[in-house]
Design a protein around this motif. Structure first.
Motif, PDB file in Angstrom:
ATOM      1  N   UNK A  15     -15.728  -5.059   4.204  1.00 45.02           N
ATOM      2  CA  UNK A  15     -15.750  -5.541   2.828  1.00 45.02           C
ATOM      3  C   UNK A  15     -14.563  -5.006   2.035  1.00 45.02           C
ATOM      4  N   UNK A  16     -14.262  -3.723   2.234  1.00 40.72           N
ATOM      5  CA  UNK A  16     -13.123  -3.115   1.539  1.00 40.72           C
ATOM      6  C   UNK A  16     -11.811  -3.771   1.965  1.00 40.72           C
ATOM      7  N   UNK A  17     -11.709  -4.116   3.254  1.00 36.44           N
ATOM      8  CA  UNK A  17     -10.487  -4.762   3.742  1.00 36.44           C
ATOM      9  C   UNK A  17     -10.334  -6.153   3.146  1.00 36.44           C
ATOM     10  N   UNK A  18     -11.427  -6.919   3.041  1.00 30.27           N
ATOM     11  CA  UNK A  18     -11.373  -8.246   2.440  1.00 30.27           C
ATOM     12  C   UNK A  18     -10.896  -8.153   0.988  1.00 30.27           C
ATOM     13  N   UNK A  19     -11.489  -7.225   0.234  1.00 29.66           N
ATOM     14  CA  UNK A  19     -11.139  -7.078  -1.176  1.00 29.66           C
ATOM     15  C   UNK A  19      -9.693  -6.623  -1.351  1.00 29.66           C
ATOM     16  N   UNK A  20      -9.249  -5.705  -0.501  1.00 31.72           N
ATOM     17  CA  UNK A  20      -7.885  -5.186  -0.621  1.00 31.72           C
ATOM     18  C   UNK A  20      -6.860  -6.230  -0.211  1.00 31.72           C
ATOM     19  N   UNK A  21      -7.176  -7.006   0.839  1.00 29.41           N
ATOM     20  CA  UNK A  21      -6.254  -8.049   1.296  1.00 29.41           C
ATOM     21  C   UNK A  21      -6.040  -9.087   0.200  1.00 29.41           C
ATOM     22  N   UNK A  22      -7.084  -9.387  -0.552  1.00 27.04           N
ATOM     23  CA  UNK A  22      -6.959 -10.359  -1.645  1.00 27.04           C
ATOM     24  C   UNK A  22      -5.994  -9.876  -2.715  1.00 27.04           C
ATOM     25  N   UNK A  23      -5.885  -8.557  -2.869  1.00 22.20           N
ATOM     26  CA  UNK A  23      -4.992  -7.999  -3.890  1.00 22.20           C
ATOM     27  C   UNK A  23      -3.520  -8.075  -3.492  1.00 22.20           C
ATOM     28  N   UNK A  24      -3.242  -8.394  -2.232  1.00 22.42           N
ATOM     29  CA  UNK A  24      -1.842  -8.508  -1.801  1.00 22.42           C
ATOM     30  C   UNK A  24      -1.121  -9.653  -2.506  1.00 22.42           C
ATOM     31  N   UNK A  25      -1.884 -10.631  -3.023  1.00 17.36           N
ATOM     32  CA  UNK A  25      -1.279 -11.758  -3.750  1.00 17.36           C
ATOM     33  C   UNK A  25      -1.556 -11.667  -5.248  1.00 17.36           C
ATOM     34  N   UNK A  26      -1.935 -10.450  -5.712  1.00 15.50           N
ATOM     35  CA  UNK A  26      -2.218 -10.261  -7.134  1.00 15.50           C
ATOM     36  C   UNK A  26      -0.944 -10.428  -7.960  1.00 15.50           C
ATOM     37  N   UNK A  27      -1.107 -10.894  -9.212  1.00 15.33           N
ATOM     38  CA  UNK A  27       0.050 -11.095 -10.094  1.00 15.33           C
ATOM     39  C   UNK A  27       0.693  -9.782 -10.503  1.00 15.33           C
ATOM     40  N   UNK A  28      -0.087  -8.692 -10.490  1.00 11.62           N
ATOM     41  CA  UNK A  28       0.427  -7.384 -10.899  1.00 11.62           C
ATOM     42  C   UNK A  28       1.131  -6.712  -9.710  1.00 11.62           C
ATOM     43  N   UNK A  29       2.447  -6.416  -9.816  1.00 11.46           N
ATOM     44  CA  UNK A  29       3.191  -5.781  -8.707  1.00 11.46           C
ATOM     45  C   UNK A  29       2.598  -4.435  -8.295  1.00 11.46           C
ATOM     46  N   UNK A  30       2.107  -3.672  -9.263  1.00 15.33           N
ATOM     47  CA  UNK A  30       1.552  -2.350  -8.935  1.00 15.33           C
ATOM     48  C   UNK A  30       0.283  -2.490  -8.089  1.00 15.33           C
ATOM     49  N   UNK A  31      -0.520  -3.525  -8.351  1.00 15.55           N
ATOM     50  CA  UNK A  31      -1.718  -3.758  -7.557  1.00 15.55           C
ATOM     51  C   UNK A  31      -1.357  -4.192  -6.139  1.00 15.55           C
ATOM     52  N   UNK A  32      -0.285  -5.014  -6.021  1.00 17.78           N
ATOM     53  CA  UNK A  32       0.160  -5.443  -4.695  1.00 17.78           C
ATOM     54  C   UNK A  32       0.658  -4.235  -3.894  1.00 17.78           C
ATOM     55  N   UNK A  33       1.367  -3.332  -4.553  1.00 15.16           N
ATOM     56  CA  UNK A  33       1.879  -2.141  -3.884  1.00 15.16           C
ATOM     57  C   UNK A  33       0.735  -1.234  -3.431  1.00 15.16           C
ATOM     58  N   UNK A  34      -0.253  -1.064  -4.312  1.00 10.40           N
ATOM     59  CA  UNK A  34      -1.412  -0.243  -3.972  1.00 10.40           C
ATOM     60  C   UNK A  34      -2.175  -0.837  -2.796  1.00 10.40           C
ATOM     61  N   UNK A  35      -2.331  -2.155  -2.813  1.00 11.26           N
ATOM     62  CA  UNK A  35      -3.056  -2.823  -1.728  1.00 11.26           C
ATOM     63  C   UNK A  35      -2.303  -2.700  -0.406  1.00 11.26           C
ATOM     64  N   UNK A  36      -0.978  -2.810  -0.458  1.00  5.03           N
ATOM     65  CA  UNK A  36      -0.185  -2.710   0.778  1.00  5.03           C
ATOM     66  C   UNK A  36      -0.292  -1.327   1.406  1.00  5.03           C
ATOM     67  N   UNK A  37      -0.542  -0.304   0.578  1.00  5.50           N
ATOM     68  CA  UNK A  37      -0.726   1.059   1.109  1.00  5.50           C
ATOM     69  C   UNK A  37      -2.111   1.254   1.725  1.00  5.50           C
ATOM     70  N   UNK A  38      -3.110   0.520   1.211  1.00  2.00           N
ATOM     71  CA  UNK A  38      -4.480   0.731   1.653  1.00  2.00           C
ATOM     72  C   UNK A  38      -4.880  -0.136   2.846  1.00  2.00           C
ATOM     73  N   UNK A  39      -4.204  -1.267   3.045  1.00  2.00           N
ATOM     74  CA  UNK A  39      -4.579  -2.173   4.129  1.00  2.00           C
ATOM     75  C   UNK A  39      -4.401  -1.548   5.524  1.00  2.00           C
TER      76      UNK A  39
END
Length: 347
Positions: A35-59
């Motif tokens: 579930x955490x992976x699904x939610x984090x993967x969705x953030x990779x296309x988030x409009x906020x660059x900082x959220x995309x960066x955070x998601x790329x570190x957690x995936x």
């Protein structure tokens, strides 16, 4: 009678639920990680660059953990319960330690091994008890019997079957010469005093000869006045069990029958191991009590497991019980890998 049957069913159900708890815990971890992976993967296309960066570190760590659960953890749990034909996953264990070559030094080392196994069992939260212990005049232990009770105890401790060798300079050695001594370890499935279904499938009472005698050795005046010691002989197999540690004949007889059942169960399990095509050959070899499995070298601060070719340069950690986990986990992993390999070869 109905109440007895209900009680046995409750005990069996309780043991089953307890044995499935590790699988349930890992499955919950799998669901949460997925579930955490699904939610984090969705953030990779988030409009906020900082959220995309955070998601790329957690995936990556989430993906790695999920992969480990699917390729290692789940197969290990499933294999451990499917490759033993007599439900050994639920068995408690009876461990016997016997001094070998080395005289008093062997007896001293046996006492240290007994302490190591006790600390290891306590660290795992098992119920552990030393039920037999024959000490020597020099402060060592000639032989000892211990019980471990919890789900999976036998499956863990059976890796310790074999000869343990110690190399060190004894305290009484004035020339500084290294001595080699050995202790033999036997691990048996601990069978309850009476079969829960009321049937005795390991032996018939008419096949057991019971002899009583006076106990020998230290123990007080009662030793020479009462016939409290008991010796059982299972005539078909030739297995004999002698017990004199308890204070009464009744207690010694009860303990002797418990050990006899354990030894007969051990014979039965070993025969089934040989008969089953999907049990690793090295596990059958481990049942050979004469095989040297581990060396404890004090001068080099090294413990080597000869089945693995693995050495730990921290002898104290092993003797305190913590480092022993490394060897047991490695043996379990090796066993699981070999079982998978054999299954693939046969499919």
């Amino acid at each position: 009678m109905a109440e007895d049957m209900s009680g046995h069913e409750d005990i069996a159900r309780s043991k089953l639920l307890k044995s499935l708890h590790p699988l349930y815990r890992v499955y919950q971890d799998y669901l949460q990680t997925r579930e955490a992976l699904f939610e984090t993967t969705a953030l990779l296309s988030d409009a906020d660059p900082s959220m995309r960066l955070l998601a790329s570190d957690e995936v990556p760590p989430l993906t790695s953990h999920l992969s480990t659960l699917l390729t290692t953890t789940f197969p290990a749990l499933l294999l451990s319960s499917s490759t033993t034909s007599s439900s050994t996953a639920n068995l408690n264990a009876l461990m016997e330690l016997k001094s070998g070559v080395g005289g008093s030094e062997s007896s001293l080392f046996l006492g240290e091994l007994l302490r190591m196994y006790t600390r290891f069992a306590q660290g795992r939260g098992w119920e552990v008890k030393v039920v037999g212990r024959n000490e020597t005049d020099g402060g060592g232990v000639k032989d000892a019997v211990g019980e471990g009770r919890d789900v999976g105890v036998y499956d863990v401790m059976r890796w310790e079957i074999g000869v343990h060798r110690v190399q060190r300079v004894p305290a009484t050695e004035s020339s500084g010469r290294v001595h080699t001594s050995t202790v033999a370890c036997i691990v048996l499935p601990l069978v309850e005093d009476e079969p829960s279904d009321g049937k005795e499938d390991l032996f018939k009472m008419e096949d057991v000869r019971i002899d009583v005698m006076r106990a020998r050795g230290a123990g007080g005046q009662h030793v020479n006045k009462t016939e409290s010691a008991v010796r059982l002989t299972h005539i078909p197999s030739g297995i004999t069990v002698s017990m004199q540690d308890e204070r009464s004949q009744h207690q010694n007889k009860r303990r002797a029958f418990q050990i006899l059942r354990s030894r007969l169960m051990d014979v039965k399990l070993t025969q089934e191991m040989v008969a089953r095509r999907d049990v690793r050959r090295s596990l059958v070899r481990t049942a050979d009590r004469s095989e040297k499995i581990r060396t404890y070298n004090y001068a080099q601060d090294r413990v080597t497991d000869h089945r693995l070719g693995l050495s730990l340069m921290n002898l104290e950690s092993v003797m305190e019980g913590d480092g022993l986990e490394t060897f047991i986990e490695a043996l379990r992993k090796k066993h699981d890998e070999e079982v998978v390999e054999m299954m693939l070869q046969e499919s």
